[in-house]
Design a protein around this motif. Structure first.
Motif, PDB file in Angstrom:
ATOM      1  N   VAL A  23     -45.907 -61.593  22.754  1.00 59.19           N
ATOM      2  CA  VAL A  23     -45.365 -60.372  23.367  1.00 59.19           C
ATOM      3  C   VAL A  23     -44.253 -59.795  22.498  1.00 59.19           C
ATOM      4  N   THR A  24     -43.389 -60.648  21.989  1.00 60.77           N
ATOM      5  CA  THR A  24     -42.293 -60.194  21.139  1.00 60.77           C
ATOM      6  C   THR A  24     -42.826 -59.494  19.892  1.00 60.77           C
ATOM      7  N   LEU A  74     -44.020 -56.043  20.940  1.00 63.82           N
ATOM      8  CA  LEU A  74     -42.883 -55.182  21.262  1.00 63.82           C
ATOM      9  C   LEU A  74     -42.120 -54.771  19.998  1.00 63.82           C
ATOM     10  N   LYS A 110     -47.593 -51.972  23.263  1.00 66.60           N
ATOM     11  CA  LYS A 110     -47.565 -52.381  24.665  1.00 66.60           C
ATOM     12  C   LYS A 110     -48.329 -53.702  24.778  1.00 66.60           C
ATOM     13  N   PRO A 111     -47.652 -54.782  25.190  1.00 65.74           N
ATOM     14  CA  PRO A 111     -48.328 -56.084  25.270  1.00 65.74           C
ATOM     15  C   PRO A 111     -49.377 -56.115  26.377  1.00 65.74           C
ATOM     16  N   LEU A 139     -47.880 -60.725  28.929  1.00 64.86           N
ATOM     17  CA  LEU A 139     -46.553 -60.353  29.417  1.00 64.86           C
ATOM     18  C   LEU A 139     -46.201 -61.129  30.683  1.00 64.86           C
ATOM     19  N   PRO A 182     -40.788 -55.983  29.666  1.00 69.15           N
ATOM     20  CA  PRO A 182     -40.342 -55.911  28.276  1.00 69.15           C
ATOM     21  C   PRO A 182     -38.828 -56.074  28.117  1.00 69.15           C
ATOM     22  N   THR A 183     -38.058 -55.542  29.056  1.00 68.64           N
ATOM     23  CA  THR A 183     -36.603 -55.707  28.989  1.00 68.64           C
ATOM     24  C   THR A 183     -36.231 -57.170  29.154  1.00 68.64           C
ATOM     25  N   ILE A 203     -38.009 -59.834  28.434  1.00 73.27           N
ATOM     26  CA  ILE A 203     -38.366 -60.582  27.224  1.00 73.27           C
ATOM     27  C   ILE A 203     -37.358 -60.300  26.113  1.00 73.27           C
ATOM     28  N   ALA A 204     -36.948 -59.047  25.961  1.00 68.77           N
ATOM     29  CA  ALA A 204     -35.943 -58.709  24.947  1.00 68.77           C
ATOM     30  C   ALA A 204     -34.627 -59.438  25.218  1.00 68.77           C
TER      31      ALA A 204
END
Length: 128
Positions: free
Chosen positions: A19-20, A23, A28-29, A34, A86-87, A89-90
């Motif tokens: 996923v990283t 991103l 888009k994963p 995700l 996504p946020t 994971i970041a």
């Protein structure tokens, strides 16, 4: 007692890495990857910081209660942190700081003890 892990750590870490990578390229994963990555990172947060005073939500994938303190059992918890996948994971990987995410409106946090900045990142960077 730490929460039971539902995500195999090897599969979870592989999903986080996949996923990283997507991103980082601005893509888009895939939803299944995700979902696995989000759940793995939430389980890691709960394992490291057990408790029930803050609920961390990443809808529609999962939510966990973390950080020692008064335990929440019914209704809306007094301390909630919520963001998209996504946020999360970041944040979990350290490519985004909690304060920057909050300032950009990517994280909604209400209640006491909801600054997760000192608890992150959770996943070390991928080996080069």
């Amino acid at each position: 007692m730490p929460p039971r892990r539902r995500t195999d750590p090897t599969e979870g870490l592989a999903a986080v890495r996949a996923v990283t990578a997507v991103l980082d390229e601005g893509g888009k994963p895939a939803r299944p990857a995700l979902a696995t990555a989000v759940r793995y990172c939430l389980e890691e947060l709960a394992a490291r910081y057990p408790g029930g005073s803050v609920e961390v939500r990443v809808p529609p994938f999962a939510a966990v209660q973390v950080i020692e303190g008064p335990r929440h059992t019914r209704g809306t918890p007094p301390a909630v942190v919520e963001m998209d996948g996504p946020t999360w994971i970041a944040l979990a990987t350290g490519s985004l700081t909690f304060s920057d995410a909050r300032a950009a409106g990517r994280v909604q946090a209400s209640g006491q003890r909801t600054d997760l900045g000192e608890l992150l990142p959770l996943v070390p960077p991928a080996p080069v």
